[in-house]
Design an enzyme around this catalytic site. Structure first.
Site, PDB file in Angstrom:
ATOM      1  N   PHE A 116       1.262  -3.040   4.025  1.00 50.64           N
ATOM      2  CA  PHE A 116       1.241  -4.324   4.715  1.00 50.64           C
ATOM      3  C   PHE A 116       2.672  -4.787   4.978  1.00 50.64           C
ATOM      4  CE2 PHE A 116      -3.165  -5.195   3.286  1.00 50.64           C
ATOM      5  CZ  PHE A 116      -3.650  -5.755   4.462  1.00 50.64           C
TER       6      PHE A 116
ATOM      7  N   GLU B  79      -2.762   5.354  13.204  1.00 54.00           N
ATOM      8  CA  GLU B  79      -2.383   6.589  12.494  1.00 54.00           C
ATOM      9  C   GLU B  79      -2.717   7.818  13.349  1.00 54.00           C
ATOM     10  OE1 GLU B  79      -3.963   6.962   8.531  1.00 54.00           O
ATOM     11  OE2 GLU B  79      -2.554   8.566   8.035  1.00 54.00           O
TER      12      GLU B  79
ATOM     13  N   HIS C 219      -9.703   1.750  -1.385  1.00 55.03           N
ATOM     14  CA  HIS C 219      -8.247   1.593  -1.271  1.00 55.03           C
ATOM     15  C   HIS C 219      -7.687   1.032  -2.583  1.00 55.03           C
ATOM     16  CE1 HIS C 219      -4.358   1.102   0.244  1.00 55.03           C
ATOM     17  NE2 HIS C 219      -4.573   0.413   1.338  1.00 55.03           N
TER      18      HIS C 219
ATOM     19  N   CYS D  28       0.812  -1.226   0.000  1.00 60.85           N
ATOM     20  CA  CYS D  28       0.000   0.000   0.000  1.00 60.85           C
ATOM     21  C   CYS D  28       0.847   1.278   0.000  1.00 60.85           C
ATOM     22  CB  CYS D  28      -0.937   0.015   1.202  1.00 60.85           C
ATOM     23  SG  CYS D  28      -1.684  -1.572   1.526  1.00 60.85           S
TER      24      CYS D  28
ATOM     25  N   HIS E  58      -3.529   8.106   5.538  1.00 61.86           N
ATOM     26  CA  HIS E  58      -3.645   6.796   4.894  1.00 61.86           C
ATOM     27  C   HIS E  58      -5.087   6.311   5.095  1.00 61.86           C
ATOM     28  CE1 HIS E  58      -2.323   3.092   3.145  1.00 61.86           C
ATOM     29  NE2 HIS E  58      -2.549   2.379   4.220  1.00 61.86           N
TER      30      HIS E  58
ATOM     31  N   LYS F 108      -9.810   7.806   0.888  1.00 63.92           N
ATOM     32  CA  LYS F 108     -10.311   6.435   0.714  1.00 63.92           C
ATOM     33  C   LYS F 108     -11.782   6.312   1.101  1.00 63.92           C
ATOM     34  CE  LYS F 108      -5.809   4.200   1.299  1.00 63.92           C
ATOM     35  NZ  LYS F 108      -4.955   5.338   1.714  1.00 63.92           N
TER      36      LYS F 108
END
Lengths: 424, 379
Positions: A410, A325, A351, A174, A314, A346
């Site tokens: 990830f 986050e 995503h 990502c 994110h 997003k």
């Protein structure tokens, strides 16, 4: 020695919201969701049946092009975004094409179910293969192999747009799109290329893409409507919504851009990357890797936390990411964390994995130029663990000049871009 | 100007040596004893590495493919030899090229088989029972970046990083990015290198279909069967002020792109441009050529002679050790480090001259037209 300025002279987007950057930004600024029920494959039985699909008609001309035989769908999306950015930047006028490099985040196609079904005929289920029978039956399709290769993307772009400079592909899940932009930014600063075509793309809305993330329990499985499923920082979030798309930026050495009279849309001021080095399956509970990446990006830009006007989060809409986050932002910004507008694109786009960092960077630049901070839609139920200002549900008109854009991959690879409105 | 950086240690694993210390004495199997069957895995250079040898728990190892084990092994060797653990983890950069990651068919096929109904794959059957055959964390094992993340956890590296894939020149990009990361103070030191593909029916099929198995190693006119090789090579890279022994200097890098639609190979102009950028007029003692498909080889030789004249010595390691694809450039770089320290590995003896080498150039291409060169010099 004074650091070179790296400016943005073009950008391009193709997303579930729009065929280009203007349409995507226009709909995003109205808080429209690009998520719907999946139409491209049979989702019967899957716990998540929604996603953000790009309309086929937007790339139909490319599907019949000479590259389409071995280009993945992600590659075609990228070509569309590159075309837009390339034309906007007027790169055709640059004659020394060895000064134009490419840095892209992309993962290639997943294998198809029909391929797996075909292959199983030559396997006895006990670990034994009949290779010769497989070979006689025609084996795998060469073209399918090429579609799975992530690097085919940069080669096709280099070929189509005659770019003879640096040519790299990043595959950090990502954070791949943001890392690709970070590597491109470094290449321009170091003088390795005058111009870099950079960004990311992803298209894995298919059976194996959904299967993988379903097994990982990462996808949203509880939602009342597709449009309401992606709800970053909201208490009722249940996972991310898979999407597809591409985002591209043209980064250019400032002197080079001004000498050729290019229009400048923004600036990459700094970049930071880090690894969590914690666990493969979980983010660091205090967001340590994210903290390092944000601090590095701010320091690289020669700024302080007081200079940051906006954070493009994110914000995946997973339970863990949004809490971590939030914690990380608090550690970096202290008390100021509550004053800074933070939003997640997003919520509207879903995503786009390797495309996300690049798409969000383009939207951040467009937001600065239009003095619009995009909203986090579907924000209804505040989560006490996510207690910052997430620009809920409606975009705000506000001048902002410097922004951070976060991407966390990830496995624990993190990237943060510090972007600026162009000030001559 | 290209920044000055140094290799201070090498970690590697290949089919014929388990570390850099044994590299010099390692012998490669004789090809003439092998069968001609390309799908016979025994013909290829398969790495012998186990999870136990790396002291990896069975829980962690379930999401580690063989490429991860190789990457961890080579990275740890380079890291430990230079004592990188004395640095703040945030100051250590980590850059890797990683080859194509293939699905382990065994991981998925039993699920597919259990989901068949009247000869067709049936989604309902899959969600009733088929999917239970798949390990829930299986998707992580096929993400390209996971290997680097797993190794970063073991070595506690938290600094600047990137994963490049899977062009055959990606390993040289990885080294180049590490050098720039140090020169720009984004890292104090860095690990950089690559890991090859894991040899499997898929990777062999891909190799054949890309027509790289019939390479022109000793002469462009004469195709030779090139088998695949597994392995991983990592370098500890440091700046001028290092206290560690400098094994070699990384002093030039070039990258270009050129694909000839007609011949289906890299263009001579692209190879020339890449080598020129890396050397900048410097005299070169030896070139490790990429050599792959016929037109690539013709163009590479022509470019080498065009830049360095007829007297320059050049050799390809692919006929000796096999093709490590994404890791090929890094392997040649490890070999260059050995030669620049006056150590002639047994397997290359007789294929290069017995003389003092001061400057070695390494070329690496991708089948799609990317060309990269790196210059390695004696300290």
């Amino acid at each position: 020695m004074k650091k070179k300025r790296v400016v943005i002279t073009g950008y391009g987007l193709i997303t579930p919201l729009g065929k280009d950057a203007i349409e995507t930004f226009d709909k995003a600024s109205k808080g429209i969701s690009g998520i719907d029920y999946i139409k491209s494959f049979d989702t019967t039985g899957l716990p998540c049946t929604i996603g953000g699909e790009v309309k086929n008609e937007w790339i139909s001309d490319l599907e019949n092009s000479r590259f389409s035989k071995y280009a993945s769908r992600g590659c075609l999306l990228l070509l569309r975004a590159v075309q837009e950015a390339y034309e906007q930047a007027g790169l055709k006028e640059i004659t020394n094409t060895s000064q134009i490099g490419i840095s892209i985040g992309c993962h290639g196609d997943n294998p198809k179910v029909k391929d797996m079904v075909f292959v199983h005929k030559f396997y006895d289920g006990k670990g034994n293969w009949d290779y010769h029978k497989l070979q006689k039956a025609g084996g795998y399709s060469f073209l399918n192999f090429m579609k799975r290769k992530p690097d085919i993307v940069t080669s096709i772009i280099a070929h189509k747009f005659d770019c003879k400079g640096l040519n790299i592909v990043t595959v950090s899940a990502c954070s791949a799109g943001a890392q690709a932009i970070g590597e491109a930014y470094k290449a321009v600063i170091d003088g390795r290329c005058k111009v870099m075509i950079t960004g990311g793309a992803e298209s894995i809305i298919d059976f194996f893409g959904y299967l993988g993330f379903t097994l990982l329990k990462a996808l949203a499985e509880r939602y009342s409507s597709p449009q309401g499923a992606s709800r970053p920082f909201d208490r009722k979030r249940s996972g991310f919504v898979m999407s597809e798309g591409a985002g591209v930026l043209i980064l250019e050495d400032y002197e080079h851009a001004t000498t050729r009279g290019a229009k400048i849309y923004g600036e990459v001021l700094g970049y930071g990357s880090s690894t969590d080095a914690y666990r493969i399956t979980d983010m660091h509970p205090q967001g340590l890797g994210a903290v390092i990446a944000m601090k590095k990006a701010i320091a690289d830009a020669g700024l302080t936390t007081n200079d940051i006007d906006y954070i493009n989060a994110h914000g995946t809409s997973t339970i863990q990411n949004d809490i971590t986050e939030t914690l990380a932002i608090k550690q970096v910004f202290g008390e100021r964390a509550r004053e800074i507008p933070i939003s997640s694109n997003k919520s509207m786009l879903g995503h786009t994995i390797a495309g996300a960092g690049a798409i969000e960077a383009v939207l951040t630049i467009m937001g600065m130029n239009n003095s619009i901070i995009l909203a986090t839609i579907n924000y209804e139920f505040p989560d006490p663990k996510c207690d910052l200002y997430y620009v809920p549900n409606k975009a705000i008109m506000k001048e902002h000049k410097i922004a951070l854009s976060n991407s966390f991959g990830f496995g624990g690879q993190n990237a943060c871009l510090c972007l600026g409105k162009f000030l001559s | 100007m290209y920044p000055k950086a140094y290799i201070t240690s090498v970690g590697l694993i290949t089919a014929f040596t388990k570390d850099f210390e044994n590299f010099i004495n390692s012998k490669i199997p004789e090809r003439d004893k092998c069968s001609t069957d390309f799908f016979d895995l025994k013909n290829h250079s398969i790495c012998n590495i186990s999870k136990d040898s790396l002291d990896i728990s069975s829980k962690d190892s379930r999401i580690m493919g063989k490429h991860t084990l190789m990457l961890i092994k080579a990275s740890e060797e380079a890291y430990k030899k230079t004592g990188f653990d004395r640095y703040n983890p945030e100051e250590i950069g980590y850059f890797s090229a990683i080859g194509m990651i293939d699905y382990e068919n065994e991981d998925l096929l039993s699920a597919v088989i259990k989901s068949m109904k009247e000869g067709q794959f049936d989604l309902q059957e899959f969600f009733k029972k088929g999917y239970r055959e798949i390990y829930p964390l299986w998707p992580l094992s096929m993400l390209n970046n996971i290997s680097l993340c797993q190794s970063a956890i073991r070595l506690n590296i938290k600094g600047d990083n990137c994963v490049f894939t899977p062009h055959s020149d990606a390993s040289l990009h990885s080294i180049n990015e590490a050098i720039w990361s140090i020169s720009n103070n984004k890292s104090k030191v860095a690990l950089a290198g690559a890991v090859s593909e894991v040899i499997s029916p898929q990777s062999i099929a891909r190799y054949i279909l890309c027509n790289t198995n019939k390479s022109r190693v000793s002469s462009p006119e004469m195709p030779v069967d090139i088998y695949m090789a597994e392995g991983s090579v990592f370098f500890a890279i440091e700046g001028e002020t290092t206290e560690n022994k400098k094994l070699a200097s990384l002093s030039g890098f070039g990258a270009s792109f050129g694909f000839d639609d007609v011949s289906g190979g890299v263009t001579e102009q692209a190879v020339k441009s890449s080598m020129y950028q890396a050397c900048r007029g410097k005299k070169v003692d030896l070139v490790f050529t990429h050599y792959s498909r016929q037109q690539d080889s013709f163009n590479e030789i022509s470019a080498i002679k065009g830049i360095f004249g007829d007297d320059v010595e050049f050799v390809s390691t692919k006929s000796l050790i096999g093709d490590m694809l994404t890791c090929a450039g890094a392997f040649d770089c490890a070999l260059a480090v050995s030669l620049l320290n006056d150590k002639m590995p047994v397997f290359i003896n007789g294929h290069v001259k017995e003389k003092k080498y001061n400057t070695i150039l390494i070329n690496a291409f991708s089948v799609e037209g990317n060309v990269t060169s790196i210059l390695v010099e004696r300290v």
